[in-house]
Design an enzyme around this catalytic site. Structure first.
Site, mmCIF file in Angstrom:
data_model
loop_
_atom_site.group_PDB
_atom_site.id
_atom_site.type_symbol
_atom_site.label_atom_id
_atom_site.label_comp_id
_atom_site.label_asym_id
_atom_site.label_seq_id
_atom_site.Cartn_x
_atom_site.Cartn_y
_atom_site.Cartn_z
ATOM 1 N N ASN A 71 48.844 37.943 53.238
ATOM 2 C CA ASN A 71 49.521 36.750 52.758
ATOM 3 C C ASN A 71 49.817 35.810 53.929
ATOM 4 O OD1 ASN A 71 49.797 37.477 49.946
ATOM 5 N ND2 ASN A 71 51.324 38.980 50.597
ATOM 6 N N CYS A 80 43.536 40.634 45.647
ATOM 7 C CA CYS A 80 43.404 39.184 45.546
ATOM 8 C C CYS A 80 42.107 38.901 44.797
ATOM 9 C CB CYS A 80 43.398 38.530 46.920
ATOM 10 S SG CYS A 80 43.346 36.734 46.843
ATOM 11 N N ASN A 82 40.737 36.201 43.172
ATOM 12 C CA ASN A 82 39.898 35.036 43.436
ATOM 13 C C ASN A 82 39.177 35.151 44.775
ATOM 14 O OD1 ASN A 82 40.253 33.399 41.065
ATOM 15 N ND2 ASN A 82 42.343 33.005 41.744
ATOM 16 N N ASN A 157 48.687 45.260 43.078
ATOM 17 C CA ASN A 157 49.920 44.636 43.535
ATOM 18 C C ASN A 157 50.815 44.458 42.305
ATOM 19 O OD1 ASN A 157 48.386 42.657 42.311
ATOM 20 N ND2 ASN A 157 48.366 41.273 44.035
ATOM 21 N N HIS A 159 53.242 42.833 39.406
ATOM 22 C CA HIS A 159 53.380 41.562 38.693
ATOM 23 C C HIS A 159 54.497 41.670 37.672
ATOM 24 C CE1 HIS A 159 49.648 39.752 40.251
ATOM 25 N NE2 HIS A 159 49.245 41.014 40.302
ATOM 26 N N GLU A 208 53.396 33.530 43.816
ATOM 27 C CA GLU A 208 52.780 34.695 44.445
ATOM 28 C C GLU A 208 53.671 35.264 45.549
ATOM 29 O OE1 GLU A 208 48.661 35.333 45.130
ATOM 30 O OE2 GLU A 208 48.149 33.329 44.381
ATOM 31 N N ARG A 209 53.803 36.564 45.531
ATOM 32 C CA ARG A 209 54.538 37.292 46.564
ATOM 33 C C ARG A 209 53.960 36.954 47.938
ATOM 34 N NH1 ARG A 209 53.679 43.785 46.946
ATOM 35 N NH2 ARG A 209 51.556 42.997 47.117
ATOM 36 N N CYS A 217 45.841 32.575 40.481
ATOM 37 C CA CYS A 217 46.042 33.922 41.017
ATOM 38 C C CYS A 217 45.213 34.864 40.169
ATOM 39 C CB CYS A 217 47.519 34.306 40.982
ATOM 40 S SG CYS A 217 47.849 36.017 41.480
ATOM 41 N N SER A 219 44.578 38.257 40.345
ATOM 42 C CA SER A 219 45.224 39.485 39.887
ATOM 43 C C SER A 219 46.341 39.173 38.901
ATOM 44 C CB SER A 219 45.758 40.285 41.084
ATOM 45 O OG SER A 219 46.746 39.550 41.783
ATOM 46 N N GLY A 220 47.047 38.042 39.116
ATOM 47 C CA GLY A 220 48.098 37.649 38.202
ATOM 48 C C GLY A 220 47.572 37.253 36.836
#
Length: 278
Positions: A71, A80, A82, A157, A159, A208-209, A217, A219-220
């Site tokens: 990050n 991640c 994307n 990760n 969410h 995002e963290r 995002c 994964s989000g």
């Protein structure tokens, strides 16, 4: 940073997926140069290059390549989506193929380029167990004990997903940091706010963290699609509108597949003077 890199500079690529932007360093031919200090310096949009995440390509572990993520605050990012799609497209072009395998903290994943030019990646199965997401052991991932009744889903990760009447009206900058750092999340959390358009179409915004508000995002988006299905709002295949565009999510037996566009913007080299300051 070693002396050879200080002398020669450090090549990198700039990429983005729907405005979710990345610096990518190809470290397959040498030692991984990234430290928390380098990640923070590179991530500074005024004094460095600027990115939402930093991706490092390393040799494969029984796969075509390995990806590690950082990050912009210098912390590690376990996944991640994307960036995975962008780097997979780069590797497919390098290898002259339309599919590749890769290793991340999630294990071995697959990516492919569709006939329409969009890139798909299997982000793996969602994580729904409290200890593995992770969240506090006393909390129920399906109904977190937070105002707004969010749901927790792991995609490599953590969410925290809120379903709201209008995602456009949410104060993401105000609510996101507070939820990210809530004690219920021992490793902090990404925070998504989603609203239903139709049973196969969502609108999502994200905090995002370790990065803050981003235009997309991966994964989000996957976690949000899984959460929407678990809540009975959608099927397992949905379109998700994010600030930067649209992603296709398909939760299959072998994992959650995410599809969208990629962009390789430019190649450049960090100067020896910049590296010498780290």
């Amino acid at each position: 940073m070693n002396n050879a890199q200080n002398t020669a500079g450090l090549p990198f690529m700039k990429m983005h997926g729907l405005g979710n932007d990345f610096v990518v360093i190809d470290a397959r031919e040498g030692a991984d140069p990234v430290t928390p200090a380098l990640a923070r310096a590179l991530g500074d949009r005024h004094r460095g290059v600027g990115f939402d995440q930093l991706a490092v390509i390393r040799p494969g572990q029984g796969t075509d390549f390995t990806l590690d993520f950082w990050n912009s605050d210098g912390s590690r990012a376990g996944a991640c989506g994307n960036a995975t799609r962008c780097v997979s497209d780069y590797m497919m072009r390098q290898l002259g193929r339309d599919q590749v395998s890769l290793t991340t903290e999630r294990g071995q994943l697959a990516a492919l380029r569709r006939a329409d030019g969009l890139v798909s990646v299997n982000m793996g199965a969602p994580i729904l167990e409290a200890a593995l997401i992770p969240i506090a052991p006393s909390a129920d991932p399906a109904h977190l004990p937070l105002s707004g009744d969010p749901i927790a889903v792991g995609m490599g990760n953590p969410h925290c997903i809120y379903f709201v009447a209008d995602a456009e009206a949410v104060d993401v900058a105000g609510l996101g940091p507070a939820v990210e750092h809530d004690p219920i999340f021992p490793e902090r959390s990404n925070v998504e706010f989603a609203s239903l358009i139709t049973p196969d179409h969502l609108r999502m915004r994200v905090w995002e963290r370790g990065a803050g508000i981003t235009l997309a995002c991966g994964s989000g988006t996957c976690a949000t699609a899984v959460a929407a299905n678990l809540r009975g709002l959608t099927g397992k295949r949905v379109l998700v509108d994010v600030d930067g565009g649209q992603l296709e999510i398909d939760w299959r037996e072998d994992g959650v597949w995410m599809t969208g566009p990629v962009a390789h913007v430019f190649d450049a080299t960090l100067t020896p003077d910049f590296l010498a300051t780290l």
